[in-house]
Design an enzyme around this catalytic site. Structure first.
Site, PDB file in Angstrom:
ATOM      1  N   ALA A  12       0.792  -1.233   0.000  1.00 47.91           N
ATOM      2  CA  ALA A  12       0.000   0.000   0.000  1.00 47.91           C
ATOM      3  C   ALA A  12       0.820   1.277   0.000  1.00 47.91           C
ATOM      4  CB  ALA A  12      -0.921  -0.001   1.226  1.00 47.91           C
ATOM      5  N   TYR A  44       8.613 -13.501 -13.727  1.00 47.38           N
ATOM      6  CA  TYR A  44       7.522 -12.591 -13.363  1.00 47.38           C
ATOM      7  C   TYR A  44       6.245 -12.987 -14.097  1.00 47.38           C
ATOM      8  CZ  TYR A  44       4.637  -8.410 -13.094  1.00 47.38           C
ATOM      9  OH  TYR A  44       3.586  -7.553 -12.896  1.00 47.38           O
ATOM     10  N   ASP A  98       5.432  -7.462   5.692  1.00 46.16           N
ATOM     11  CA  ASP A  98       6.036  -7.980   4.466  1.00 46.16           C
ATOM     12  C   ASP A  98       5.295  -9.254   4.085  1.00 46.16           C
ATOM     13  OD1 ASP A  98       7.592  -9.075   2.459  1.00 46.16           O
ATOM     14  OD2 ASP A  98       9.491  -8.883   3.533  1.00 46.16           O
ATOM     15  N   SER A 136      -1.689  -8.722 -13.904  1.00 46.06           N
ATOM     16  CA  SER A 136      -0.999  -8.020 -14.981  1.00 46.06           C
ATOM     17  C   SER A 136      -1.472  -8.562 -16.317  1.00 46.06           C
ATOM     18  CB  SER A 136       0.514  -8.210 -14.853  1.00 46.06           C
ATOM     19  OG  SER A 136       1.181  -7.760 -16.011  1.00 46.06           O
TER      20      SER A 136
END
Length: 248
Positions: free
Chosen positions: A16, A159, A63, A144
């Site tokens: 965030a 990724y 984390d 994505s």
């Protein structure tokens, strides 16, 4: 019915502190939600507070690649805010690592955050909702466009694989909740290039890379999240794919 039905409810946004996560935090604050912003750079989350917004911000240092950190955050939310009603899995990263010379630690960092961290947060949020009888909760993954395409470059292979995993995990989660006869909804937003810190983390790209390609802004992704949350309970928007206008 719209997102106003979630006013006063608790939304957890991971990653965030900047970019898409920061934009989502502020968009939800404007809609009157209690927003828990989870990030390692907690001071940057605190700076997102909007004094004129009806929602309330809670900043937690954490984390998502560290399970104990995630469990501690969910424990704090249970003890102080009753529990999570909406989870936005936004935390994610990429780095320069192809499959022939990449370092294991770099591969592991991507998978720990993008896949395992996302899965741990999802598990804890769903279990929390089920335990409290929350049947109108929502889990949204920020994915994505690469989740829908093969790698565009060798250094993006891991990724890209992580985002394909996110898409698969989302459908698995949907089927799991259907089997439980739960009305908790799930979905993902799959944007193309967004003007954030993300691409600037790649050594092989110029610092002005965002000036050379069509880009979205973080607020565009935040608006997609609000759109998903605004739908009638009978509507589950499973994936919102957003291309920057003019992108190839």
């Amino acid at each position: 019915m719209g997102i106003e039905t979630y006013a006063g409810r608790v939304a957890l946004v991971t990653g965030a502190s900047s970019g898409i996560g920061a934009a989502i935090v502020q968009a939800l604050l404007r809609k009157g939600l209690k927003v828990v912003g989870l990030a390692r750079r907690v001071d940057r989350v605190k700076a997102l507070e909007l004094k004129d917004a009806p929602g309330k911000l809670y900043a937690i240092e954490g984390d998502v690649s560290n399970e104990e950190s995630v469990l501690s955050a969910f424990k704090w939310i249970r003890e102080n805010l009753s529990g999570v009603d909406i989870l936005i899995n936004n935390a994610g990263l990429g780095n320069d690592c192809n499959l022939t010379t990449g370092k294991t630690q770099d591969w592991k960092r991507i998978l720990d955050v993008n896949v395992l961290g996302l899965s741990i947060c999802t598990r804890e949020a769903v279990q929390d909702m089920l335990r409290r009888g929350v049947d109108d909760g929502f889990i949204i993954h920020v994915s994505s466009i690469v989740a829908h395409n093969p790698p565009i470059a060798a250094y993006l292979s891991m990724y890209t694989a992580s985002k394909h995993a996110v898409k698969t995990l989302l459908e698995g989660l949907r089927k799991d909740l259907v089997a439980r006869k739960s009305k908790i909804r799930v979905g993902e937003v799959s944007p193309g290039a967004v003007r954030t810190e993300f691409l600037t983390n790649f050594d092989g790209l110029p610092p002005n890379v965002y000036d050379t390609i069509p880009c979205l802004e973080s607020e565009d992704v935040a608006e997609a999240v609000v759109y998903m949350l605004s739908q009638h309970p009978r509507v589950q928007v499973h994936d919102v794919i957003i291309y920057p206008t003019g992108s190839s």
